[in-house]
Design an enzyme around this catalytic site. Sequence first.
Site, PDB file in Angstrom:
ATOM      1  N   CYS A  90       1.062  -1.323  -0.293  1.00  0.00           N
ATOM      2  CA  CYS A  90       0.356   0.077   0.343  1.00  0.00           C
ATOM      3  C   CYS A  90       1.132   1.015  -0.381  1.00  0.00           C
ATOM      4  CB  CYS A  90      -0.800   0.309   0.829  1.00  0.00           C
ATOM      5  SG  CYS A  90      -2.333  -1.460   1.418  1.00  0.00           S
TER       6      CYS A  90
ATOM      7  N   HIS B 269      -2.529   7.300   2.878  1.00  0.00           N
ATOM      8  CA  HIS B 269      -3.529   6.353   2.594  1.00  0.00           C
ATOM      9  C   HIS B 269      -4.459   5.622   3.397  1.00  0.00           C
ATOM     10  CE1 HIS B 269      -3.590   1.672   1.233  1.00  0.00           C
ATOM     11  NE2 HIS B 269      -3.817   1.399   2.801  1.00  0.00           N
TER      12      HIS B 269
ATOM     13  N   ASN C   5     -10.597   0.255   0.453  1.00  0.00           N
ATOM     14  CA  ASN C   5      -8.207   0.512  -0.310  1.00  0.00           C
ATOM     15  C   ASN C   5      -8.279  -0.155  -0.871  1.00  0.00           C
ATOM     16  OD1 ASN C   5      -6.068   0.498   0.558  1.00  0.00           O
ATOM     17  ND2 ASN C   5      -6.441  -1.285   2.520  1.00  0.00           N
TER      18      ASN C   5
END
Length: 326
Positions: free
Chosen positions: A117, A253, A283
């Site tokens: 990520c 993020h 996500n």
Amino acid sequence: MKTAEQGLGVAGLGWHVPGLRIDNETISRWSGADPGWVVDRTGVEERRYAASDEPTSALAARALSMALEDAGLRGEDLAGVIVCTSTPDQPQPPTAAFVLARLGLTGIPAFDVNGVCAGFLYGLGAAEGWRRRGPLALVGADKYSSIVNPADRRTVSLFGDGAGAVILQPPTEDSGLISVVARCQPEHLDLVRVRAGGSALPLRNTADPFADRFEMQGRAVVTWAETALPVVAHQACEEAGLTLADIDRFVLHQGSPRMVELCTKWLGAAPGKVALSADRFGNTGAASIPLTLAIEVQQGRIRRGDRVMLAGLGGGTAACAAVVKW
């Protein structure tokens, strides 16, 4: 400290999410989790899934096409393409090569970066070495729907598919990348993982039907993140000659809306300065920062002269932060 003249400028932005909406009622049917539990624990209202015949490169190519149009450039103008992903089309060749093929491009350097990520921020650091060659495409794209276990409510409730792209070029005198800080802590290798599919455990050597699915120790990741994120954020500001109070906009993020809330608290940032897209898209892995950045600029929440922090965590091991003057 890196000055703005040494950094990278953003010439164009693009983003893409697939059309299929996956709501919390669907997650409930798959995992047995109550829709209310999903909202309370994650804050995610819905996420998007790509079709079975739409791999990561397809998402990336759409975002890159939009970024090129925004920059007023053609694909042939690019000096390189970096794709940041942990869900590649296949182990080899790199997903970046498939992106070139989809756009009808050839002869351009193209490679992948896998920081999970945090991949986009790793890619941002790597891009600096290529900047003198001409405009550079940096794309974050992931298709987590292909690796999550639909029966695991802890992960299937969080993730969606998407892509974000930026066209980087040498900056103007008063804008550009000021600092990038990245750390890897391999002592946490088991916090986030996909066990099978690599050289350590080829799929042919396991009978476990879920060995190639995403696994995460959520609480342990949060515990690690609480100490890891502030360290890189403060260091990035220090190298930029700033403090966190000087940052005009935070693009973090998008682990989940709840995770963004925690990161906001750990950084001592005003909630009104922090971008949010995870409530709509979940996500999206390495796509979440460039996707969110593109939306923020598109909607006028980031303006010329703003000092922007990009920061994130990836794979339970990577913590990264960058400061950009827009």
